[in-house]
Design a protein around this motif. Sequence first.
Motif, PDB file in Angstrom:
ATOM      1  N   MET A   1     -50.147  23.682  61.737  1.00 51.07           N
ATOM      2  CA  MET A   1     -49.446  22.412  61.951  1.00 51.07           C
ATOM      3  C   MET A   1     -49.975  21.700  63.185  1.00 51.07           C
ATOM      4  O   MET A   1     -49.559  20.570  63.481  1.00 51.07           O
ATOM      5  N   GLU A   2     -50.866  22.361  63.913  1.00 53.42           N
ATOM      6  CA  GLU A   2     -51.517  21.790  65.091  1.00 53.42           C
ATOM      7  C   GLU A   2     -50.527  21.105  66.029  1.00 53.42           C
ATOM      8  O   GLU A   2     -50.701  19.926  66.379  1.00 53.42           O
ATOM      9  N   PRO A   3     -49.502  21.844  66.445  1.00 53.17           N
ATOM     10  CA  PRO A   3     -48.505  21.233  67.319  1.00 53.17           C
ATOM     11  C   PRO A   3     -49.036  21.072  68.736  1.00 53.17           C
ATOM     12  O   PRO A   3     -49.946  21.804  69.152  1.00 53.17           O
ATOM     13  N   GLY A   4     -48.477  20.119  69.446  1.00 55.42           N
ATOM     14  CA  GLY A   4     -48.859  19.923  70.845  1.00 55.42           C
ATOM     15  C   GLY A   4     -48.221  20.959  71.756  1.00 55.42           C
ATOM     16  O   GLY A   4     -48.701  21.189  72.859  1.00 55.42           O
ATOM     17  N   VAL A   5     -47.118  21.531  71.284  1.00 59.60           N
ATOM     18  CA  VAL A   5     -46.461  22.597  72.031  1.00 59.60           C
ATOM     19  C   VAL A   5     -46.302  23.783  71.081  1.00 59.60           C
ATOM     20  O   VAL A   5     -45.810  23.628  69.966  1.00 59.60           O
ATOM     21  N   LEU A   6     -46.741  24.956  71.535  1.00 59.35           N
ATOM     22  CA  LEU A   6     -46.695  26.146  70.699  1.00 59.35           C
ATOM     23  C   LEU A   6     -45.772  27.146  71.392  1.00 59.35           C
ATOM     24  O   LEU A   6     -45.974  27.473  72.561  1.00 59.35           O
ATOM     25  N   VAL A   7     -44.746  27.599  70.667  1.00 58.87           N
ATOM     26  CA  VAL A   7     -43.795  28.543  71.251  1.00 58.87           C
ATOM     27  C   VAL A   7     -43.830  29.821  70.427  1.00 58.87           C
ATOM     28  O   VAL A   7     -43.667  29.764  69.199  1.00 58.87           O
ATOM     29  N   LEU A   8     -44.072  30.959  71.059  1.00 57.49           N
ATOM     30  CA  LEU A   8     -44.205  32.209  70.322  1.00 57.49           C
ATOM     31  C   LEU A   8     -43.269  33.256  70.914  1.00 57.49           C
ATOM     32  O   LEU A   8     -43.295  33.502  72.115  1.00 57.49           O
ATOM     33  N   ASP A   9     -42.446  33.870  70.044  1.00 55.98           N
ATOM     34  CA  ASP A   9     -41.506  34.902  70.479  1.00 55.98           C
ATOM     35  C   ASP A   9     -42.074  36.265  70.083  1.00 55.98           C
ATOM     36  O   ASP A   9     -42.171  36.571  68.895  1.00 55.98           O
ATOM     37  N   GLU A  10     -42.452  37.066  71.055  1.00 56.39           N
ATOM     38  CA  GLU A  10     -43.018  38.406  70.834  1.00 56.39           C
ATOM     39  C   GLU A  10     -44.126  38.397  69.770  1.00 56.39           C
ATOM     40  O   GLU A  10     -44.047  39.106  68.770  1.00 56.39           O
ATOM     41  N   PRO A  11     -45.183  37.614  69.998  1.00 56.37           N
ATOM     42  CA  PRO A  11     -46.187  37.486  68.931  1.00 56.37           C
ATOM     43  C   PRO A  11     -46.992  38.761  68.676  1.00 56.37           C
ATOM     44  O   PRO A  11     -47.568  38.895  67.609  1.00 56.37           O
ATOM     45  N   THR A  12     -47.031  39.703  69.621  1.00 57.78           N
ATOM     46  CA  THR A  12     -47.888  40.873  69.414  1.00 57.78           C
ATOM     47  C   THR A  12     -47.120  42.111  68.967  1.00 57.78           C
ATOM     48  O   THR A  12     -47.728  43.120  68.636  1.00 57.78           O
ATOM     49  N   ALA A  13     -45.770  42.045  68.938  1.00 55.32           N
ATOM     50  CA  ALA A  13     -44.992  43.229  68.561  1.00 55.32           C
ATOM     51  C   ALA A  13     -45.381  43.678  67.157  1.00 55.32           C
ATOM     52  O   ALA A  13     -45.365  42.884  66.224  1.00 55.32           O
ATOM     53  N   GLY A  14     -45.754  44.935  67.018  1.00 60.16           N
ATOM     54  CA  GLY A  14     -46.091  45.493  65.715  1.00 60.16           C
ATOM     55  C   GLY A  14     -47.523  45.271  65.278  1.00 60.16           C
ATOM     56  O   GLY A  14     -47.966  45.854  64.296  1.00 60.16           O
ATOM     57  N   LEU A  15     -48.285  44.430  65.995  1.00 66.52           N
ATOM     58  CA  LEU A  15     -49.677  44.175  65.586  1.00 66.52           C
ATOM     59  C   LEU A  15     -50.598  45.305  66.044  1.00 66.52           C
ATOM     60  O   LEU A  15     -50.332  45.959  67.047  1.00 66.52           O
ATOM     61  N   ASP A  16     -51.695  45.491  65.304  1.00 66.52           N
ATOM     62  CA  ASP A  16     -52.693  46.454  65.767  1.00 66.52           C
ATOM     63  C   ASP A  16     -53.620  45.752  66.760  1.00 66.52           C
ATOM     64  O   ASP A  16     -53.488  44.552  67.027  1.00 66.52           O
ATOM     65  N   ARG A  17     -54.582  46.520  67.323  1.00 66.14           N
ATOM     66  CA  ARG A  17     -55.450  45.955  68.369  1.00 66.14           C
ATOM     67  C   ARG A  17     -56.232  44.750  67.867  1.00 66.14           C
ATOM     68  O   ARG A  17     -56.372  43.756  68.570  1.00 66.14           O
ATOM     69  N   ALA A  18     -56.728  44.855  66.635  1.00 66.51           N
ATOM     70  CA  ALA A  18     -57.561  43.769  66.113  1.00 66.51           C
ATOM     71  C   ALA A  18     -56.731  42.498  65.953  1.00 66.51           C
ATOM     72  O   ALA A  18     -57.167  41.395  66.333  1.00 66.51           O
ATOM     73  N   GLY A  19     -55.509  42.636  65.436  1.00 64.37           N
ATOM     74  CA  GLY A  19     -54.637  41.490  65.258  1.00 64.37           C
ATOM     75  C   GLY A  19     -54.285  40.871  66.603  1.00 64.37           C
ATOM     76  O   GLY A  19     -54.283  39.650  66.764  1.00 64.37           O
TER      77      GLY A  19
END
Lengths: 276, 249, 253
Positions: free
Chosen positions: A156-174
Amino acid sequence: MSAAPGRGHAVRWEAVRFAYDGVEALRGVSLDVPAGTTLAILGPNGAGKTTLTRLLIGLLRPRAGRVSVGDWDVAAKRPDELAARVGYVFQHADQQLFERTVRRDVAFGPQRLGLGDGGVERALGELGLLGGAESHPYDLPAPARKLVALAGVLAMEPGVLVLDEPTAGLDRAGRDRVIAALRRRSVDGVTVVVVSHDLAFVAEVAERIVVLREGVVVADAPAGRLLGDAAALAPLGLEPPPAAAVGAALGLPGAPIRVEDCAAALGGVRWRGTGA
Amino acid sequence: MALDAATFAYPGARTPALLDVSLAIEAGTVTGVTGAVGAGTSTLLLVAGGFAPRLTGGALSGRRDIATNRIGIVFATPWTQLTGLATTVRAEVAFGPASLGRPRGSVLAACGAALRDLGVEHLADRDPASLSGGELQRVVVASVLAMEPELLVLDDPAAELDPAGADALYALLPELARRGTAVLVATPDSERLARTAERVLVMEGGRVTRDGPPAAVLDDTDVARIARAAGCPAPYPLDVAALVARVVR
Amino acid sequence: MIGYVPGASALHRAHPYTPLAIATGLLLMAFAVSAPGAVWVVVAAAALFAASAGVLGTVLRPAAILALPTWVLLTILHGLLGGAPHVMLGPVAFSVPGGERALVFGGRLAAILLAFLTALATVSPARLVEAMTARGVPFGRVYLLVSTLTVVPRLRARVRQIVDAQQCRGLRLGGSPLARLRALGPLVVPLVLSALAEVDEQALALDVRGGTARGRRTALEPPEDSRADRAVRLAVLVAVVAAYAWKFLGAGG
């Protein structure tokens, strides 16, 4: 369209208070985040981090104070209107997918905003999802679905990006892909706000760090200064991320907090052959 | 728990999720499992705990011996692991031992001990629905511990926790092992595995490709990445102290 | 709100079987009587039942939402298609016996909805589990009943999450009926799919906690079944039996 893709907006909370059923979650928070800044919000469970970010997209309304995104007063807008400026990635975003293919789901937001497909392909590529773009989202494991949801907001190419715990559960590559994508958004001038417990991730992306505790701001400093300072982190219940700890232990020049900066500062060092 | 040449495929899947895995997990140890998404770590836990194919369907070939029927499992998502029948944390945690038909006093004692182990006694009278993700996850672990499992499998159990909560949970695992439990924990968090596990299994494409002490098999903690990028020869140090010890000054 | 509403009324404190017995009694009474006036006396009794638990305000809204479409349909069908005599409502000939039938069926529906929404609101699922466990009801049956009773509150939180998430992706709620219909897909599909994706974990978690264990469970705090509880349930039984005896014997004699 009021939000020019790729251009950030300043974000501002002014003396914001919020309570859930009489329990105060935010007790007077004021923050001014200039456009293009990457801000990380840290703090223990229950500190008010998620509440603070939900105010930005109008999902919660402050009991007192004012929240603004660029020249918009958030109070005057609905969440679906704010979506043109603010991209919000929920902690459990893997639960929101509904289209028959990954690509179609990622394209849902951009279509609502009347944007083209360019952002969709870029986001899929950045997060390593092109190979599975025609899969059904629910055929993917939950961490992969989480990346699909993130791609849906990046697209959506927003001007403001808000992320809540974006890495929880991801592996190293993700996790590495998320870091790279956020750095690129930062270069584009996008304002990024991340809520995270993952200090090593925060060190890789954030320029500025705010620590919340019991609904008030207890620290607000440049990332390099705060994360490299074990004495300042200890009372906040935090430890320096590994790169900062290595830098401090060896007295490396420039007090690095990121992995590649730390490795560069170590260049020329001599190594013993074994770990003994 | 032992597997010998175990291969498992989910119903309808063309390729097996677990391929020719042989290993033994001893009582009193903490074994870590790590690998990329889709590498088969979650499947290994389900097979090792005896849940697949019994509850998931699918086909298992090879040999599997599980020397206990007291097995606990914890997932990353706490809300899927509540009974939905309890309105207090105490009742939620007591659910397991109560379903074994143990006397009331013994159920409450097991429940109290588990709440203490996880540091959530203060939540005992709260409604599970009112808790944060982090609080809830600790309640879920307590609910499983109240069953006093002899084999405990955990799939990324700290994904919902803040660093202090995650540290406390990982510090509890060796303590459980000392009490005789066999602990098998999967997570992409190699930092915490390096600190907690005596042995780590690394998985790729459904196979266990490396198996040994963390220092011998892990190479992707942030410290290891720094060392590698700075030209340190393998094996890479996993934590700050190990890296400092490798630097010639 | 369809589901348990905590409270301190006598009905909240009663043994969980008591409100369920009263609700069942009201249902049977609504079918025992057939005069419109009598049916609406049962409706009034159901409203009194709700009021005595302090939940009339909470159950009235969902009851009305659930009943209204059926009421409208009943009134139109029976009013237009019913027999003579008719009254003229403007240009429309409205059947008097049809209208009475609509009143009876509509009243029964209202009584049943009020009675069972009140029972749902006053019976704590946790206490119901304890009560059934203490009586030795097999867990499978307990789980099926209680998880059905609590489905609405359990889905609420997830619906909220999905609505929030889709709005943040630009989904507009409200607007024309067609727009509302279009917005349903992005809301309902993830509700079902994400719930399905979690069913395996839920089954596993319940299995680990002994949900499938045979043998009798321990009831930790079985609710007290007081003399008053038993007296109320007996009174309900007597009233229902008397009403049906009147209906079948009294009418014939």
